[in-house]
Design an enzyme around this catalytic site. Structure first.
Site, PDB file in Angstrom:
ATOM      1  N   ASN A  10       0.798  -1.058  -0.087  1.00 50.04           N
ATOM      2  CA  ASN A  10       0.098  -0.022  -0.080  1.00 50.04           C
ATOM      3  C   ASN A  10       0.839   1.022  -0.069  1.00 50.04           C
ATOM      4  O   ASN A  10       1.327   1.557   0.986  1.00 50.04           O
ATOM      5  CB  ASN A  10      -0.838  -0.133   1.198  1.00 50.04           C
ATOM      6  CG  ASN A  10      -1.741   1.267   1.467  1.00 50.04           C
ATOM      7  OD1 ASN A  10      -2.031   2.039   0.620  1.00 50.04           O
ATOM      8  ND2 ASN A  10      -2.350   1.341   2.545  1.00 50.04           N
ATOM      9  N   TRP A  11       1.044   2.004  -1.247  1.00 49.73           N
ATOM     10  CA  TRP A  11       1.981   3.056  -1.059  1.00 49.73           C
ATOM     11  C   TRP A  11       1.394   4.283  -0.575  1.00 49.73           C
ATOM     12  O   TRP A  11       1.836   5.500  -0.586  1.00 49.73           O
ATOM     13  CB  TRP A  11       2.408   3.168  -2.741  1.00 49.73           C
ATOM     14  CG  TRP A  11       3.337   2.183  -3.201  1.00 49.73           C
ATOM     15  CD1 TRP A  11       3.833   1.042  -2.568  1.00 49.73           C
ATOM     16  CD2 TRP A  11       4.430   2.266  -4.573  1.00 49.73           C
ATOM     17  NE1 TRP A  11       4.691   0.526  -3.290  1.00 49.73           N
ATOM     18  CE2 TRP A  11       5.049   1.217  -4.538  1.00 49.73           C
ATOM     19  CE3 TRP A  11       4.562   3.229  -5.422  1.00 49.73           C
ATOM     20  CZ2 TRP A  11       6.042   0.999  -5.329  1.00 49.73           C
ATOM     21  CZ3 TRP A  11       5.583   3.169  -6.064  1.00 49.73           C
ATOM     22  CH2 TRP A  11       6.308   2.002  -6.265  1.00 49.73           C
ATOM     23  N   LYS A  12       0.090   4.355  -0.188  1.00 45.04           N
ATOM     24  CA  LYS A  12      -0.604   5.424   0.308  1.00 45.04           C
ATOM     25  C   LYS A  12      -0.425   6.613  -0.752  1.00 45.04           C
ATOM     26  O   LYS A  12      -0.326   6.508  -1.901  1.00 45.04           O
ATOM     27  CB  LYS A  12      -0.140   5.786   1.718  1.00 45.04           C
ATOM     28  CG  LYS A  12      -0.323   4.545   2.537  1.00 45.04           C
ATOM     29  CD  LYS A  12      -0.157   4.421   3.787  1.00 45.04           C
ATOM     30  CE  LYS A  12      -0.367   3.229   4.573  1.00 45.04           C
ATOM     31  NZ  LYS A  12      -0.295   3.350   6.004  1.00 45.04           N
ATOM     32  N   HIS A  94      -9.620   1.177   4.655  1.00 46.05           N
ATOM     33  CA  HIS A  94      -8.524   1.185   5.351  1.00 46.05           C
ATOM     34  C   HIS A  94      -8.747   2.506   6.433  1.00 46.05           C
ATOM     35  O   HIS A  94      -9.593   3.418   6.492  1.00 46.05           O
ATOM     36  CB  HIS A  94      -7.383   1.930   4.294  1.00 46.05           C
ATOM     37  CG  HIS A  94      -6.153   2.062   4.989  1.00 46.05           C
ATOM     38  ND1 HIS A  94      -5.669   3.034   6.085  1.00 46.05           N
ATOM     39  CD2 HIS A  94      -5.143   0.993   4.981  1.00 46.05           C
ATOM     40  CE1 HIS A  94      -4.542   2.575   6.409  1.00 46.05           C
ATOM     41  NE2 HIS A  94      -3.991   1.595   5.735  1.00 46.05           N
ATOM     42  N   GLU A  96      -7.166   4.931   7.492  1.00 48.94           N
ATOM     43  CA  GLU A  96      -6.766   6.205   7.113  1.00 48.94           C
ATOM     44  C   GLU A  96      -8.140   6.930   6.363  1.00 48.94           C
ATOM     45  O   GLU A  96      -8.364   8.163   6.621  1.00 48.94           O
ATOM     46  CB  GLU A  96      -5.545   6.397   6.475  1.00 48.94           C
ATOM     47  CG  GLU A  96      -4.419   6.119   7.217  1.00 48.94           C
ATOM     48  CD  GLU A  96      -3.326   5.723   6.777  1.00 48.94           C
ATOM     49  OE1 GLU A  96      -3.001   5.641   5.597  1.00 48.94           O
ATOM     50  OE2 GLU A  96      -2.165   5.204   7.513  1.00 48.94           O
ATOM     51  N   GLU A 164      -5.732  -4.874  10.651  1.00 47.79           N
ATOM     52  CA  GLU A 164      -4.790  -3.715  10.560  1.00 47.79           C
ATOM     53  C   GLU A 164      -4.954  -2.856  12.024  1.00 47.79           C
ATOM     54  O   GLU A 164      -5.862  -1.965  11.878  1.00 47.79           O
ATOM     55  CB  GLU A 164      -4.636  -2.765   9.396  1.00 47.79           C
ATOM     56  CG  GLU A 164      -4.331  -3.195   8.130  1.00 47.79           C
ATOM     57  CD  GLU A 164      -3.579  -2.298   7.220  1.00 47.79           C
ATOM     58  OE1 GLU A 164      -2.565  -2.669   6.793  1.00 47.79           O
ATOM     59  OE2 GLU A 164      -4.132  -1.375   7.099  1.00 47.79           O
ATOM     60  N   GLY A 170       2.104   2.361  10.660  1.00 44.07           N
ATOM     61  CA  GLY A 170       3.451   3.469  10.503  1.00 44.07           C
ATOM     62  C   GLY A 170       3.918   3.776  12.141  1.00 44.07           C
ATOM     63  O   GLY A 170       4.434   4.811  11.837  1.00 44.07           O
ATOM     64  N   SER A 202       3.109  -2.065  10.339  1.00 45.81           N
ATOM     65  CA  SER A 202       4.580  -2.055  10.701  1.00 45.81           C
ATOM     66  C   SER A 202       5.214  -3.543  10.324  1.00 45.81           C
ATOM     67  O   SER A 202       6.252  -3.724  10.868  1.00 45.81           O
ATOM     68  CB  SER A 202       4.670  -1.592  12.005  1.00 45.81           C
ATOM     69  OG  SER A 202       4.416  -0.325  12.289  1.00 45.81           O
ATOM     70  N   GLY A 223       2.700  -1.144   4.230  1.00 47.87           N
ATOM     71  CA  GLY A 223       2.888   0.158   3.817  1.00 47.87           C
ATOM     72  C   GLY A 223       4.209   0.712   3.558  1.00 47.87           C
ATOM     73  O   GLY A 223       4.806   0.429   2.587  1.00 47.87           O
ATOM     74  N   GLY A 224       5.086   1.336   4.562  1.00 46.36           N
ATOM     75  CA  GLY A 224       6.249   1.910   4.262  1.00 46.36           C
ATOM     76  C   GLY A 224       7.085   0.886   3.726  1.00 46.36           C
ATOM     77  O   GLY A 224       7.910   1.509   2.877  1.00 46.36           O
TER      78      GLY A 224
HETATM   79  P1  PGA Z   1       2.493   0.432   7.164  1.00 49.40           P
HETATM   80  O1  PGA Z   1       1.289   0.504   6.948  1.00 49.40           O
HETATM   81  O2  PGA Z   1       3.323  -0.952   6.897  1.00 49.40           O
HETATM   82  O3  PGA Z   1       3.506   1.452   7.151  1.00 49.40           O
HETATM   83  O4  PGA Z   1       2.518   0.221   8.882  1.00 49.40           O
HETATM   84  C1  PGA Z   1       0.279  -0.385   6.617  1.00 49.40           C
HETATM   85  C2  PGA Z   1      -1.064  -0.140   6.147  1.00 49.40           C
HETATM   86  O5  PGA Z   1      -1.522   0.963   6.534  1.00 49.40           O
HETATM   87  O6  PGA Z   1      -1.514  -0.870   5.159  1.00 49.40           O
END
Ligand code: PGA
Length: 242
Positions: A10-12, A94, A96, A164, A170, A202, A223-224
């Site tokens: 997930n590159w956001k 998600h 977010e 999640e 993050g 994470s 994500g990251g």
């Molecule tokens: P993260 O994000 O791996 O940077 O914690 C995961 C996500 O929100 O899908």
């Protein structure tokens, strides 16, 4: 036939044309047929990334779609547009999106129906906040989100569920393996048969082996650590070996 494991990046709101090179580097390492690999870049990169990855094992997905098929919705993207751009999956619900855009589980359910109508696989995200975990409400919250966000008609082909925990996204913090196992066992009971369950929050090359050894964890939403091919390919390899 759906692969039994899925590593989804997930590159956001990260990534420009120059970062298609990372996607190509991710595609350079093929983990074999049991492990599906997906990258969900920002909307601007879906079409060029899908084009760049044509003929590889890596698929491309969106990070959201609108519940309606078309119309006066400035800034939004319809599920059919994702398909048109080359996407096969879409992340929905998600945390977010739920927090930044006030999406309710009912909104998410409508979006999942829209995604299914266009043949997309929906990756439904559920997860508790830290306050909810501290209050002992985790299983109740994720169970309620699942019940209210997932419409009837979910199958192993059209749906993936990502657990999640909001406080793990993050932050570099992850639940214990026991905590992940508890939630995944609960989701496994509640979800339609065969629907794959991802852990997200994470995940990195260091903790991936341990996370993928947990029962009922069929992959990760990353994500990251999915932004750099060097990290994401290690996570993919750990999943393939699990
Ligand atoms: P993260 O994000 O791996 O940077 O914690 C995961 C996500 O929100 O899908």
């Amino acid at each position: 036939m759906t692969a039994s494991k899925l590593a989804a990046g997930n590159w956001k709101m990260n990534g420009r044309m120059v970062h298609l090179e990372e996607a190509m580097a991710i595609a350079a390492v093929n983990p074999g047929p049991q492990t599906e690999v997906l990258i969900c870049p920002p909307a601007t990169l879906i079409a060029p990334m899908a084009q760049a990855l044509t003929g590889t094992h890596v698929r491309v997905g969106g990070q959201d779609c609108h519940a309606r098929p078309k119309g006066a919705h400035t800034g939004d993207i319809a599920a059919a547009m994702l398909v048109d751009a080359g996407a096969s999956h879409v992340i929905l619900g998600h945390s977010e999106r739920r927090a930044d855009h006030g999406e309710t589980s009912a909104d998410v359910a409508a979006k999942i129906r829209a995604a299914w109508d266009q043949g997309l696989t929906a990756i439904l995200c559920v997860g508790e906040t830290e306050a909810q975990r501290d209050a002992g409400e985790t299983l109740h919250i994720v169970g309620a989100q699942l019940a209210q966000s997932l419409p009837d008609g979910a199958t192993a082909d059209n749906t993936v569920i990502a657990y999640e925990p909001v406080w793990a996204i993050g932050t570099g913090r992850t639940p214990t393996t026991t905590q992940i196992a508890e939630v995944h066992a609960h989701l496994h009971q509640a979800a339609p048969q065969g629907v794959r369950l991802l852990y997200g929050g994470s995940v990195n090359p260091t903790n991936a082996v341990q996370i993928f050894a947990i029962p009922d964890v069929n992959g990760a939403l990353v994500g990251g650590a999915s932004l750099k091919a060097a990290d994401f390919t290690q996570i993919i390899a750990a999943l393939a070996d699990a």
